[in-house]
Design a protein around this motif. Structure first.
Motif, PDB file in Angstrom:
ATOM      1  N   TRP A 434      50.540  38.920  42.229  1.00  0.00           N
ATOM      2  CA  TRP A 434      49.954  38.397  40.989  1.00  0.00           C
ATOM      3  C   TRP A 434      48.931  39.381  40.440  1.00  0.00           C
ATOM      4  O   TRP A 434      48.923  39.682  39.257  1.00  0.00           O
ATOM      5  CB  TRP A 434      49.304  37.044  41.258  1.00  0.00           C
ATOM      6  CG  TRP A 434      48.527  36.541  40.057  1.00  0.00           C
ATOM      7  CD1 TRP A 434      49.020  35.859  39.011  1.00  0.00           C
ATOM      8  CD2 TRP A 434      47.134  36.757  39.798  1.00  0.00           C
ATOM      9  NE1 TRP A 434      48.035  35.618  38.088  1.00  0.00           N
ATOM     10  CE2 TRP A 434      46.856  36.158  38.551  1.00  0.00           C
ATOM     11  CE3 TRP A 434      46.095  37.401  40.490  1.00  0.00           C
ATOM     12  CZ2 TRP A 434      45.574  36.168  37.982  1.00  0.00           C
ATOM     13  CZ3 TRP A 434      44.824  37.402  39.927  1.00  0.00           C
ATOM     14  CH2 TRP A 434      44.564  36.797  38.664  1.00  0.00           C
ATOM     15  N   LYS A 435      48.060  39.916  41.335  1.00  0.00           N
ATOM     16  CA  LYS A 435      47.002  40.808  40.847  1.00  0.00           C
ATOM     17  C   LYS A 435      47.600  42.106  40.326  1.00  0.00           C
ATOM     18  O   LYS A 435      47.139  42.659  39.329  1.00  0.00           O
ATOM     19  CB  LYS A 435      45.998  41.106  41.961  1.00  0.00           C
ATOM     20  CG  LYS A 435      44.708  41.651  41.349  1.00  0.00           C
ATOM     21  CD  LYS A 435      43.664  41.990  42.361  1.00  0.00           C
ATOM     22  CE  LYS A 435      42.504  42.719  41.661  1.00  0.00           C
ATOM     23  NZ  LYS A 435      41.624  43.387  42.618  1.00  0.00           N
ATOM     24  N   ARG A 436      48.671  42.560  41.005  1.00  0.00           N
ATOM     25  CA  ARG A 436      49.310  43.783  40.521  1.00  0.00           C
ATOM     26  C   ARG A 436      49.890  43.542  39.109  1.00  0.00           C
ATOM     27  O   ARG A 436      49.678  44.347  38.203  1.00  0.00           O
ATOM     28  CB  ARG A 436      50.416  44.214  41.476  1.00  0.00           C
ATOM     29  CG  ARG A 436      50.952  45.617  41.204  1.00  0.00           C
ATOM     30  CD  ARG A 436      51.794  46.129  42.350  1.00  0.00           C
ATOM     31  NE  ARG A 436      51.054  46.151  43.635  1.00  0.00           N
ATOM     32  CZ  ARG A 436      50.149  47.078  43.970  1.00  0.00           C
ATOM     33  NH1 ARG A 436      49.873  48.051  43.136  1.00  0.00           N
ATOM     34  NH2 ARG A 436      49.537  47.033  45.126  1.00  0.00           N
ATOM     35  N   ASP A 437      50.563  42.442  38.968  1.00  0.00           N
ATOM     36  CA  ASP A 437      51.145  42.117  37.652  1.00  0.00           C
ATOM     37  C   ASP A 437      50.077  41.945  36.578  1.00  0.00           C
ATOM     38  O   ASP A 437      50.202  42.424  35.464  1.00  0.00           O
ATOM     39  CB  ASP A 437      51.942  40.797  37.732  1.00  0.00           C
ATOM     40  CG  ASP A 437      53.275  40.998  38.408  1.00  0.00           C
ATOM     41  OD1 ASP A 437      53.617  42.166  38.660  1.00  0.00           O
ATOM     42  OD2 ASP A 437      53.969  39.994  38.668  1.00  0.00           O
ATOM     43  N   ARG A 438      49.038  41.235  36.956  1.00  0.00           N
ATOM     44  CA  ARG A 438      48.048  40.824  35.966  1.00  0.00           C
ATOM     45  C   ARG A 438      47.111  41.981  35.615  1.00  0.00           C
ATOM     46  O   ARG A 438      46.855  42.228  34.443  1.00  0.00           O
ATOM     47  CB  ARG A 438      47.270  39.641  36.543  1.00  0.00           C
ATOM     48  CG  ARG A 438      46.212  39.062  35.649  1.00  0.00           C
ATOM     49  CD  ARG A 438      46.855  38.179  34.573  1.00  0.00           C
ATOM     50  NE  ARG A 438      45.827  37.433  33.853  1.00  0.00           N
ATOM     51  CZ  ARG A 438      45.010  37.977  32.953  1.00  0.00           C
ATOM     52  NH1 ARG A 438      45.085  39.260  32.674  1.00  0.00           N
ATOM     53  NH2 ARG A 438      44.098  37.219  32.355  1.00  0.00           N
ATOM     54  N   TYR A 439      46.565  42.649  36.632  1.00  0.00           N
ATOM     55  CA  TYR A 439      45.551  43.681  36.377  1.00  0.00           C
ATOM     56  C   TYR A 439      46.010  45.068  36.777  1.00  0.00           C
ATOM     57  O   TYR A 439      45.289  46.040  36.596  1.00  0.00           O
ATOM     58  CB  TYR A 439      44.272  43.354  37.155  1.00  0.00           C
ATOM     59  CG  TYR A 439      43.599  42.090  36.689  1.00  0.00           C
ATOM     60  CD1 TYR A 439      42.927  42.060  35.472  1.00  0.00           C
ATOM     61  CD2 TYR A 439      43.637  40.938  37.459  1.00  0.00           C
ATOM     62  CE1 TYR A 439      42.306  40.901  35.036  1.00  0.00           C
ATOM     63  CE2 TYR A 439      43.024  39.774  37.031  1.00  0.00           C
ATOM     64  CZ  TYR A 439      42.353  39.764  35.812  1.00  0.00           C
ATOM     65  OH  TYR A 439      41.738  38.613  35.391  1.00  0.00           O
ATOM     66  N   ASN A 440      47.181  45.177  37.401  1.00  0.00           N
ATOM     67  CA  ASN A 440      47.673  46.442  37.933  1.00  0.00           C
ATOM     68  C   ASN A 440      46.665  47.053  38.896  1.00  0.00           C
ATOM     69  O   ASN A 440      46.350  48.243  38.856  1.00  0.00           O
ATOM     70  CB  ASN A 440      47.977  47.409  36.767  1.00  0.00           C
ATOM     71  CG  ASN A 440      48.879  48.541  37.229  1.00  0.00           C
ATOM     72  OD1 ASN A 440      49.578  48.400  38.238  1.00  0.00           O
ATOM     73  ND2 ASN A 440      48.856  49.644  36.514  1.00  0.00           N
ATOM     74  N   LYS A 441      46.120  46.201  39.762  1.00  0.00           N
ATOM     75  CA  LYS A 441      45.151  46.677  40.758  1.00  0.00           C
ATOM     76  C   LYS A 441      45.552  46.141  42.114  1.00  0.00           C
ATOM     77  O   LYS A 441      46.248  45.129  42.204  1.00  0.00           O
ATOM     78  CB  LYS A 441      43.752  46.163  40.406  1.00  0.00           C
ATOM     79  CG  LYS A 441      43.050  47.049  39.397  1.00  0.00           C
ATOM     80  CD  LYS A 441      41.635  46.547  39.190  1.00  0.00           C
ATOM     81  CE  LYS A 441      40.950  47.360  38.099  1.00  0.00           C
ATOM     82  NZ  LYS A 441      39.811  46.656  37.527  1.00  0.00           N
ATOM     83  N   SER A 442      45.099  46.824  43.138  1.00  0.00           N
ATOM     84  CA  SER A 442      45.433  46.317  44.466  1.00  0.00           C
ATOM     85  C   SER A 442      44.428  45.240  44.868  1.00  0.00           C
ATOM     86  O   SER A 442      43.377  45.083  44.277  1.00  0.00           O
ATOM     87  CB  SER A 442      45.442  47.451  45.493  1.00  0.00           C
ATOM     88  OG  SER A 442      44.242  48.166  45.389  1.00  0.00           O
TER      89      SER A 442
END
Lengths: 660, 371
Positions: A434-442
């Motif tokens: 979800w975080k990768r999709d949403r913010y492109n962060k690990s």
């Protein structure tokens, strides 16, 4: 011109010539008559069907007749959405002798503004004289009475009644029922796409929100038709055929309007929402979001001034908070504990030392407990009873975000519950993906710790919470939250006798959530029981003295991020950055009948226990008590009750009439 | 049987004394009776309109019978002065005429309004028949040219009003005389040729916009179904939907529900066809054919060239009424304001028409008194 001469005439030659010419002319006449006749033969014999069809389409018109919209009742048969006649003053110009004088006189009688009169005359210009034109919309009862007395003076002017939706409980039910309003272009296009537009030919309103929208198809019914013969002016000469409309189905909801009233009273002056559900069925008993607004305003077309007021209100009354995401805070600790047990990172006896803070190895950040000096040694039960953050920081760290989010998704967090209104939010169940999709962060481990106490990105809706507790108290048996209990179809048979068929709605069984060890359910439920029943536990105070055996969990969510070593103080914090109070509860502990979730925004002081807990208590008191609402309500509510009784009386009357 | 034959002979002679041609009268009366029924149906089932029509018919019959009493040869004396008077009145109409329905057709005489073009319907055939019968038949070319000019003057004056229907009827009444007088086929061919050459001139310079519109509508009524094509479309629907047996008297939806325009006047044939179907149309056309046959029989048996030509012209002009009206109502011809003779509601043309039949009766019954 030649002067008259004496000529010798050959009479027989002339007669012969004339006879020949006459014969030729006669042949001409015959052939032309034959042409006429053949042409008419072509029209009347060869093209007969074509012209017959065109003749019929000239004279026959199908007038659509709108079906009555189905009514909506609460679980006890109290009417929540009614069809009420709305009266308007209409004029058929053709039947009024001196239009202007009469309009002026009636305007004096009923106090009709000059603007309205001008509007009327403008409309009258563009219409056929035998078509009715509205002079004054929405007559008051006094106006209807005043006009009725004087009607004989105004031939051609009459009171026109049309059924409009009416919600007797106004803002109490708006977030659930939604409302019906005028079909706009967007609705019309959608209906056309779905091929339903013809069914709406005579319908003025359509469900725009909530149950009215979700069950539009059930409520609307089927259009009827009046086949009439018209003349070239479009005036109706006679009715040839009549296909009555099929009225929409009546809906009976699982909602208990009395419980709903208690919910409203409990939330008064607060921003927040409460959801009460029957865990055995998933039926919603009460769902109220405060502040609310009056759906009746929209039925007649809300004024732009009123609409702006609603839209711009800081309290956001248009939003149904029961299906909007809030940080769940500690209310999700029971579910996390269950995850720990299931994933075998803890056991019932696992103990943690809580010094008042938690620190990850090698990192400077300190994660604080709500109790500055800590809880000392803490096991699972105590961790839930005391809502110990340190225990859950440690648990979350041991589990990792993936195990947490996987299990939470099985409880329904981060997804639609499937309730029968469209306004629901999925809220957010954060995960690495979800975080990768949403913010492109690990994903950071620190965030996992926040998730451990229901913070960080995690949001849940009060409805999702009730669904999750339901799964919990049912030992994994899942229920889809819903409002619709039964539908009632009223059909007329050939003799015109109405027959109603009541049909209970049966909801599909959901695949259960199966744990490796069944006893883990009870471990967590018992901890929640203790949270309410044990003196000194976080949720003890609000349920002190309750006659039923409740269990629950509190939560206080930070809305504003608090910096390291900063101290939160509600009194000095801006109102919209104050903590949210959360509470979940169920009762009775053995065989629960009701689960409740409460969310209250930006409370002045205290947490879920002091702010949201009493709301849940009042709901349950009402549910288990002797219907306290009917005896000890204040005067304004007893008025509501009088209305309620009246409505019940009316619906009973209607039923007896039908059975006659 | 022999005796009854003698009775008939006697009966006939009584009719002859009264100067009534019985078959013609029966044909006329049956159409009039039929007309009253249809006018009742087409006129919104109002009995008033039937009374008014009946009164007109009564007056028209009186006029017919009165004219039948005048020996036809005496017309010849009056032909020229009346013709000239008629032309003067037509000019007067154009100069000071009363405007009604977008056309200048009426002359206001103070006590009554008067339509000179109607009188011309009778005078033109008399004038041309008199003019041509001055000489031996077949008619000579020079006579034809003069006759043409005599026809053309009133025709153009009336067309200018504008009243295309009447000018058409007047032109044909003159042309029929020329044809029956034995105009050579070669000449007829040339005239048809010239006529078709004249058509564009007529279109460009002589026709009014509304007349051109009528022709355009006739060629393609569906291009403007709610505007100018409406009459024709609704009329065809009325006729076509009548089918073989018709919808029944007073049951025609096109007419009763007022989709059909001009129901009781120019478009009454559509009402009739809708309510009585192809069967009714067959009967109606047969009655018309019967009257025309009787008229032509009278013409052939008339005693001199003048009465022959006049009778023939009156009869054939009557047919033109029928043909143009039914042709227009059923979509074969452009819309021209010509009523269905003896059936349509309306006064002026009815009187003229029956005056014509009066002359036919005179021609049929006065021959004994002439050498």
């Amino acid at each position: 011109m030649s002067p008259r001469r004496i000529i010798i005439r050959n009479h027989s030659a002339e007669a012969n010539l004339f006879a020949r010419r006459t014969f030729i002319a006669f042949v001409g006449v015959l052939s032309l008559l034959l042409i006429l006749f053949s042409n008419i033969y072509l029209l009347q014999v060869d093209s007969f069907e074509k012209y017959q069809t065109r003749s019929n389409s000239n004279r026959i018109k199908l007038l659509p007749v709108a079906p009555n919209r189905g009514l909506i009742y609460d679980r006890n048969g109290i009417i929540l959405a009614d069809n009420k006649p709305v009266y308007s003053l209409a004029v058929i110009p053709e039947e009024v002798d001196s239009l202007e004088a009469n309009i002026q006189e009636i305007s004096k009688l009923l106090d009709i503004s000059v603007d309205r009169q001008e509007k009327f005359f403008k409309a009258a210009k563009g219409k056929r004289r035998f078509k009715q034109i509205e002079l004054l919309p929405r007559l008051s009862e006094q106006q209807v009475a005043l006009f009725s007395v004087n009607q004989h003076k105004f031939p051609g002017i009459f009171v026109d009644a049309r059924l409009k939706r009416y919600y007797p409980f106004s803002e109490l039910t708006t977030h659930n029922l939604g409302y019906v309003a005028r079909i706009n272009r967007k609705d019309a296009n959608k209906l056309k796409q779905q091929g339903k537009f013809e069914n709406y030919a005579a319908t003025h309103g359509i469900g725009k929100l909530g149950i009215e929208k979700y069950y539009e198809e059930l409520l609307h019914g089927t259009i009827g038709h009046q086949e009439v013969e018209i003349n070239n002016q479009g005036r109706i000469i006679r009715t040839l055929n009549y296909t009555p409309p099929v009225q929409g189905k009546d809906l009976t909801l699982t909602l208990d309007i009395e419980l709903q009233m208690i919910a409203k009273r409990a939330l008064s002056g607060k921003r927040g929402a409460v959801v009460a559900m029957n865990p055995r069925t998933g039926g919603i008993l009460a769902m109220y979001s405060n502040p609310s607004y009056d759906g009746n305003l929209f039925v007649h077309g809300i004024s732009s001034k009123n609409y702006k007021k609603l839209l711009n209100s800081k309290d956001l009354p248009l939003i149904n908070r029961a299906v909007q995401g809030y940080p769940p805070a500690s209310t999700v600790k029971p579910f996390l504990a269950l995850t720990g047990l299931e994933e075998q990172v803890i056991t019932a006896s696992t103990k943690i030392w809580d010094p008042g803070w938690y620190q990850l190895e090698g990192l400077p950040n300190k994660y604080r407990d709500w109790k500055k000096w800590g809880h000392g040694w803490v096991n699972l039960t105590k961790a839930i009873e005391q809502s110990c953050n340190i225990y859950f920081f440690d648990l979350a760290f041991k589990l990792g975000i993936t195990k947490i989010s996987t299990m939470m998704e099985r409880f329904g967090f981060g997804d639609y519950t499937g309730i029968d209104i469209h306004e629901e939010s999925r809220a957010i169940m954060p995960s690495v993906a979800w975080k990768r999709d949403r913010y492109n962060k690990s994903w950071y481990t620190g965030e996992t710790l926040s998730v451990g106490i229901g913070q960080s990105y995690w949001t849940v809706t009060p409805l999702q919470l009730t669904q999750a507790i339901t799964t919990l108290v049912n030992h994994g048996e899942r229920k889809v939250p819903h409002f619709l209990k039964a539908t009632k179809e009223i059909a007329k048979d050939e003799e015109g006798v109405s027959q109603s068929t009541l049909e209970e709605v049966i909801y599909e069984e959901q695949a259960p959530l199966v744990l490796k060890q069944e006893k883990h359910w009870d471990l967590v439920l018992e901890a929640m029981h203790n949270t309410v029943q044990k003196f000194g536990a976080t949720a003890h105070a609000p349920f002190k003295g309750a006659k039923y055996d409740a269990a629950g969990k509190t939560g206080s969510a930070q809305v504003a991020r608090i910096k390291q070593n900063e101290k939160y103080d509600a009194g000095t914090t801006q109102e919209n950055k104050r903590d949210n109070a959360m509470f979940i509860a169920f009762a009775p502990y053995k065989n629960p009948e009701i689960v409740v979730a409460v969310a209250i925004e930006n409370v002045a002081k205290g947490g879920g226990g002091t702010n949201a807990g009493p709301v849940a208590r009042q709901i349950m008191d009402q549910y288990f008590g002797n219907r306290e609402i009917t005896s000890s309500m204040d005067s304004s509510s007893s008025q509501l009750n009088a209305k309620t009784l009246q409505h019940m009386h009316q619906s009973q009357l209607a039923q007896t009439q039908e059975s006659d | 049987m022999r005796s009854s034959g003698q009775d008939q002979q006697q009966v006939r002679s009584i009719w002859q004394k009264l100067h009534i041609d019985l078959p013609l009268l029966l044909g006329i009366l049956s159409l009039m009776a039929l007309g009253l029924f249809i006018v009742f149906s087409a006129g919104g089932q109002s009995i008033d309109i039937v009374y008014r029509q009946a009164i007109r018919l009564g007056i028209a019959i009186v006029v017919m019978l009165a004219i039948a009493q005048i020996p036809p040869l005496s017309y010849q004396k009056w032909a020229v002065p009346v013709f000239v008077l008629g032309l003067l009145m037509l000019v007067a109409v154009l100069l000071f005429g009363h405007v009604g329905k977008g056309a200048q057709r009426w002359l206001d005489l103070g006590f009554m309004k008067f339509q000179p073009s109607e009188i011309m319907k009778l005078i033109v055939p008399i004038m041309i028949a008199w003019f041509i019968s001055q000489d031996n038949l077949p008619v000579k070319i020079s006579t034809i040219v003069w006759a043409f000019i005599l026809v053309l003057i009133p025709t153009l004056l009336i067309a200018k009003q504008p009243d295309l229907g009447t000018s058409l009827l007047i032109a044909s009444s003159g042309i029929f005389v020329i044809f029956l007088a034995g105009a050579s086929w070669k000449l007829i061919g040339v005239c048809v040729g010239l006529g078709s050459a004249f058509a564009p001139v007529l279109w460009m310079f002589l026709m009014k916009d509304y007349q051109r519109q009528r022709v355009m509508t006739f060629l393609n009524p569906e291009q403007d179904p709610l505007g100018s094509g409406y009459h024709i479309i609704q009329s065809k629907i009325a006729i076509g939907s009548g089918g073989v047996n018709g919808k029944g008297w007073l049951q025609g939806t096109q007419s009763q529900l007022e989709f059909l325009p001009e129901r009781h006047t120019d478009f009454i044939f559509a009402v009739f066809s809708e309510e009585f179907g192809l069967m009714g149309v067959g009967v109606l056309l047969s009655v018309y054919l019967f009257i025309i046959m009787r008229g032509l029989w009278i013409a052939v048996n008339a005693q001199n060239a003048f009465t022959k030509l006049l009778a023939g012209s009156i009869t054939l002009t009557f047919f033109v009424y029928v043909f143009v009206n039914i042709g227009m109502v059923s979509g074969l011809l452009p819309v021209v304001g010509v009523p269905l003779p003896l059936v349509s509601y309306g006064g002026t043309s009815m009187v003229t028409l029956l005056a014509g039949f009066g002359m036919l009766m005179a021609i049929s019954t006065h021959r004994r008194f002439h050498t």
